[in-house]
Design a protein around this motif. Structure first.
Motif, PDB file in Angstrom:
ATOM      1  N   MET A   7      -1.323   8.901  -7.563  1.00 31.74           N
ATOM      2  CA  MET A   7      -2.149   7.771  -7.135  1.00 31.74           C
ATOM      3  C   MET A   7      -2.407   6.843  -8.303  1.00 31.74           C
ATOM      4  SD  MET A   7      -5.087   9.614  -4.810  1.00 31.74           S
ATOM      5  CE  MET A   7      -5.404  10.857  -6.070  1.00 31.74           C
ATOM      6  N   ARG A   8      -2.514   5.550  -7.975  1.00 29.35           N
ATOM      7  CA  ARG A   8      -2.986   4.552  -8.930  1.00 29.35           C
ATOM      8  C   ARG A   8      -4.356   4.091  -8.454  1.00 29.35           C
ATOM      9  NH1 ARG A   8       1.301  -0.061  -8.977  1.00 29.35           N
ATOM     10  NH2 ARG A   8       1.438   0.522  -6.786  1.00 29.35           N
ATOM     11  N   LEU A   9      -5.354   4.276  -9.291  1.00 28.57           N
ATOM     12  CA  LEU A   9      -6.730   3.989  -8.917  1.00 28.57           C
ATOM     13  C   LEU A   9      -7.250   2.834  -9.749  1.00 28.57           C
ATOM     14  CD1 LEU A   9      -7.977   7.690  -8.813  1.00 28.57           C
ATOM     15  CD2 LEU A   9      -7.117   6.314  -6.895  1.00 28.57           C
ATOM     16  N   ALA A  10      -7.744   1.801  -9.088  1.00 25.15           N
ATOM     17  CA  ALA A  10      -8.140   0.575  -9.771  1.00 25.15           C
ATOM     18  C   ALA A  10      -9.582   0.213  -9.454  1.00 25.15           C
ATOM     19  CB  ALA A  10      -7.219  -0.580  -9.358  1.00 25.15           C
ATOM     20  N   THR A  11     -10.159  -0.611 -10.322  1.00 26.47           N
ATOM     21  CA  THR A  11     -11.443  -1.258 -10.070  1.00 26.47           C
ATOM     22  C   THR A  11     -11.189  -2.752 -10.038  1.00 26.47           C
ATOM     23  OG1 THR A  11     -12.682   0.509 -11.157  1.00 26.47           O
ATOM     24  CG2 THR A  11     -13.797  -1.600 -10.922  1.00 26.47           C
TER      25      THR A  11
ATOM     26  N   ALA B 136     -13.916   0.176  -6.274  1.00 30.16           N
ATOM     27  CA  ALA B 136     -12.824   1.067  -6.651  1.00 30.16           C
ATOM     28  C   ALA B 136     -11.867   1.164  -5.479  1.00 30.16           C
ATOM     29  CB  ALA B 136     -13.349   2.446  -7.020  1.00 30.16           C
ATOM     30  N   GLY B 137     -10.588   1.274  -5.766  1.00 27.25           N
ATOM     31  CA  GLY B 137      -9.607   1.348  -4.694  1.00 27.25           C
ATOM     32  C   GLY B 137      -8.345   2.060  -5.143  1.00 27.25           C
ATOM     33  N   VAL B 138      -7.496   2.358  -4.173  1.00 23.44           N
ATOM     34  CA  VAL B 138      -6.215   2.992  -4.445  1.00 23.44           C
ATOM     35  C   VAL B 138      -5.124   1.935  -4.248  1.00 23.44           C
ATOM     36  CG1 VAL B 138      -6.075   3.855  -2.054  1.00 23.44           C
ATOM     37  CG2 VAL B 138      -4.634   4.868  -3.849  1.00 23.44           C
ATOM     38  N   VAL B 139      -4.212   1.868  -5.207  1.00 27.54           N
ATOM     39  CA  VAL B 139      -3.141   0.872  -5.173  1.00 27.54           C
ATOM     40  C   VAL B 139      -1.907   1.505  -4.553  1.00 27.54           C
ATOM     41  CG1 VAL B 139      -1.649  -0.614  -6.561  1.00 27.54           C
ATOM     42  CG2 VAL B 139      -4.056  -0.295  -7.209  1.00 27.54           C
ATOM     43  N   SER B 140      -1.349   0.817  -3.570  1.00 24.97           N
ATOM     44  CA  SER B 140      -0.114   1.246  -2.936  1.00 24.97           C
ATOM     45  C   SER B 140       0.786   0.032  -2.798  1.00 24.97           C
ATOM     46  CB  SER B 140      -0.393   1.867  -1.560  1.00 24.97           C
ATOM     47  OG  SER B 140       0.809   2.250  -0.918  1.00 24.97           O
ATOM     48  N   GLY B 141       1.955   0.091  -3.417  1.00 20.70           N
ATOM     49  CA  GLY B 141       2.817  -1.083  -3.402  1.00 20.70           C
ATOM     50  C   GLY B 141       2.127  -2.242  -4.085  1.00 20.70           C
ATOM     51  N   GLU B 142       2.046  -3.356  -3.398  1.00 14.11           N
ATOM     52  CA  GLU B 142       1.421  -4.559  -3.954  1.00 14.11           C
ATOM     53  C   GLU B 142       0.068  -4.837  -3.330  1.00 14.11           C
ATOM     54  OE1 GLU B 142       2.588  -6.300  -6.574  1.00 14.11           O
ATOM     55  OE2 GLU B 142       4.031  -4.651  -6.668  1.00 14.11           O
ATOM     56  N   ARG B 143      -0.588  -3.775  -2.823  1.00 14.20           N
ATOM     57  CA  ARG B 143      -1.910  -3.936  -2.231  1.00 14.20           C
ATOM     58  C   ARG B 143      -2.868  -2.894  -2.800  1.00 14.20           C
ATOM     59  NH1 ARG B 143      -1.441  -7.410   2.047  1.00 14.20           N
ATOM     60  NH2 ARG B 143      -3.548  -6.980   2.789  1.00 14.20           N
ATOM     61  N   VAL B 144      -4.141  -3.256  -2.821  1.00 16.58           N
ATOM     62  CA  VAL B 144      -5.180  -2.318  -3.233  1.00 16.58           C
ATOM     63  C   VAL B 144      -6.105  -2.094  -2.047  1.00 16.58           C
ATOM     64  CG1 VAL B 144      -6.585  -4.194  -4.247  1.00 16.58           C
ATOM     65  CG2 VAL B 144      -7.010  -1.804  -4.894  1.00 16.58           C
ATOM     66  N   HIS B 145      -6.396  -0.842  -1.751  1.00 19.38           N
ATOM     67  CA  HIS B 145      -7.186  -0.457  -0.586  1.00 19.38           C
ATOM     68  C   HIS B 145      -8.521   0.103  -1.075  1.00 19.38           C
ATOM     69  CE1 HIS B 145      -3.551  -0.740   2.007  1.00 19.38           C
ATOM     70  NE2 HIS B 145      -2.962  -0.431   0.859  1.00 19.38           N
ATOM     71  N   PRO B 146      -9.629  -0.524  -0.723  1.00 18.13           N
ATOM     72  CA  PRO B 146     -10.917  -0.127  -1.296  1.00 18.13           C
ATOM     73  C   PRO B 146     -11.443   1.191  -0.756  1.00 18.13           C
ATOM     74  CG  PRO B 146     -11.223  -1.899   0.296  1.00 18.13           C
ATOM     75  CD  PRO B 146      -9.745  -1.720   0.145  1.00 18.13           C
ATOM     76  N   PHE B 147     -12.121   1.918  -1.641  1.00 20.81           N
ATOM     77  CA  PHE B 147     -12.898   3.080  -1.242  1.00 20.81           C
ATOM     78  C   PHE B 147     -14.234   2.589  -0.674  1.00 20.81           C
ATOM     79  CE2 PHE B 147     -10.260   5.102  -4.664  1.00 20.81           C
ATOM     80  CZ  PHE B 147      -9.615   6.013  -3.841  1.00 20.81           C
TER      81      PHE B 147
ATOM     82  N   LEU C   7     -10.136  10.744   0.153  1.00 22.42           N
ATOM     83  CA  LEU C   7     -10.685   9.391   0.270  1.00 22.42           C
ATOM     84  C   LEU C   7      -9.575   8.350   0.247  1.00 22.42           C
ATOM     85  CD1 LEU C   7     -13.750   9.771  -2.118  1.00 22.42           C
ATOM     86  CD2 LEU C   7     -13.862   9.358   0.345  1.00 22.42           C
ATOM     87  N   ALA C   8      -8.565   8.598  -0.581  1.00 21.06           N
ATOM     88  CA  ALA C   8      -7.448   7.653  -0.661  1.00 21.06           C
ATOM     89  C   ALA C   8      -6.683   7.606   0.654  1.00 21.06           C
ATOM     90  CB  ALA C   8      -6.521   8.035  -1.801  1.00 21.06           C
ATOM     91  N   GLY C   9      -6.492   8.765   1.276  1.00 19.42           N
ATOM     92  CA  GLY C   9      -5.811   8.783   2.559  1.00 19.42           C
ATOM     93  C   GLY C   9      -6.536   7.951   3.595  1.00 19.42           C
ATOM     94  N   GLU C  10      -7.863   8.032   3.582  1.00 17.94           N
ATOM     95  CA  GLU C  10      -8.658   7.211   4.507  1.00 17.94           C
ATOM     96  C   GLU C  10      -8.569   5.736   4.141  1.00 17.94           C
ATOM     97  OE1 GLU C  10     -12.531   8.867   4.194  1.00 17.94           O
ATOM     98  OE2 GLU C  10     -11.931  10.841   4.953  1.00 17.94           O
ATOM     99  N   ALA C  11      -8.624   5.426   2.835  1.00 18.12           N
ATOM    100  CA  ALA C  11      -8.579   4.030   2.401  1.00 18.12           C
ATOM    101  C   ALA C  11      -7.255   3.377   2.772  1.00 18.12           C
ATOM    102  CB  ALA C  11      -8.809   3.948   0.900  1.00 18.12           C
ATOM    103  N   LEU C  12      -6.174   4.145   2.710  1.00 16.49           N
ATOM    104  CA  LEU C  12      -4.849   3.581   2.984  1.00 16.49           C
ATOM    105  C   LEU C  12      -4.653   3.212   4.453  1.00 16.49           C
ATOM    106  CD1 LEU C  12      -2.708   5.900   0.704  1.00 16.49           C
ATOM    107  CD2 LEU C  12      -3.066   3.433   0.411  1.00 16.49           C
TER     108      LEU C  12
END
Length: 328
Positions: free
Chosen positions: A1-5, A17-28, A48-53
């Motif tokens: 996982m790539r985790l960003a703020t 805070a969010g999880v980055v997938s491809g060229e999008r960030v999905h917030p927690f 949490l990342a699975g839910e955010a995605l």
């Protein structure tokens, strides 16, 4: 996982805070900081990342990435022998590597309150002329521990991020003559980012000795000045955590920098080897970009802070006479 703020480009919202997938960030969920996520552990973060995605998220182009976390503390090591050879010559004028370097991974504490994120201007002290960068990778500690073994420390790795330990070499060289580590030559800025890559993502890059074989490069205004393998470290990140915890304690959210990679990972190393400031010190407006295989890239623009107020010189007195006068 790539985790960003991040915040939205407009900057009107609070950091998320969010999880980055491809060229999008999905917030927690709102209110969860990166430090909260680190403390909850990788298993809960994966849930949490699975839910955010499942949410739409934001295009990375439409958000502003911040420093991925506010560290509990920041230790910076000097784990690359080649860097020590060059920078010691540049800062102290002494050639070679101190014998004590081989005894264990030496570190200093730097300022957790002066953390910068990608694209932020770097406010070098106005009194500094020898402005420098340092290309590093940092490990984020997952859980607290004391006097850990290297084997135990493997369970205390949350993930990794890129670190730039900005350095005012002229200030550093003068203050270190006192016999302590760097202070005002270092504590004005440290960049972390662009996100945290969780430990599992980089496992395929481990070599047979447990080191992460990742190419690290640094460029100034688009021109590459340094390139090295992270696996040229003298100690693994697990060994750094173990040493930091020895007779002491590490906490969740601590950040431990690898120290500067060799082969041009900073200007000072090159100055020491060449005997001249070639390439020249960083100048206001220069763009510094650090890139690490498997993690990403961060860029910052060099700036200069407003001049700080003057301090008085040290008061000189005879301590023995002062004590005698005070007791009479």
């Amino acid at each position: 996982m790539r985790l960003a703020t991040f915040t939205t480009t407009a900057g009107a919202d609070r950091p998320r805070a969010g999880v980055v997938s491809g060229e999008r960030v999905h917030p927690f969920p709102p209110g969860l900081t990166m430090r909260d996520l680190v403390e909850r552990g990788l298993e809960e973060v994966r849930q949490l990342a699975g839910e955010a995605l499942t949410t739409g998220g934001h295009p990375l182009a439409d958000v502003r990435l911040l420093a991925p976390l506010a560290p509990a503390s920041v230790r910076d090591f000097v784990a690359f022998e080649e860097h020590v050879q060059g920078i010691r010559q540049a800062v102290t004028g002494v050639a070679g590597v101190p014998d004590a370097w081989y005894d264990g991974p030496t570190f200093y504490f730097t300022n957790p309150h002066a953390i910068l994120g990608p694209e932020e201007p770097v406010p070098f002290p106005a009194a500094c002329a020898a402005r420098d960068l340092e290309l590093e990778v940092a490990v984020v500690v997952a859980t607290a521990g004391r006097s850990l073994s290297v084997e135990q420390a493997r369970d205390h790795v949350f993930g990794y991020t890129i670190m730039n330990d900005w350095s005012a070499r002229d200030l550093q060289g003068r203050e270190m003559q006192v016999g302590l580590g760097p202070a005002k030559g270092k504590d004005f800025a440290t960049t972390l980012g662009p996100w945290i890559v969780t430990a599992d993502e980089l496992e395929p890059h481990r070599d047979e000795d447990g080191f992460l074989r990742l190419w690290c490069t640094v460029s100034v205004n688009g021109a590459e000045i340094g390139r090295d393998l992270l696996s040229n470290m003298g100690w693994t990140f697990e060994a750094l955590i173990a040493y930091a915890s020895r007779d002491s304690r590490v906490e969740a959210g601590d950040v431990l920098g690898s120290g500067t990679v060799g082969n041009g990972g900073c200007l000072g190393e090159l100055w020491g080897r060449r005997g001249t400031q070639d390439p020249p010190p960083l100048a206001p407006g220069d763009v510094v970009t650090l890139t690490v295989e498997g993690i990403g890239a961060i860029s910052n623009v060099v700036a200069v802070a407003e001049p700080a107020p003057d301090l008085p010189a040290a008061r000189l007195r005879d301590p023995a006479l002062a004590r005698k006068a005070a007791s009479s």
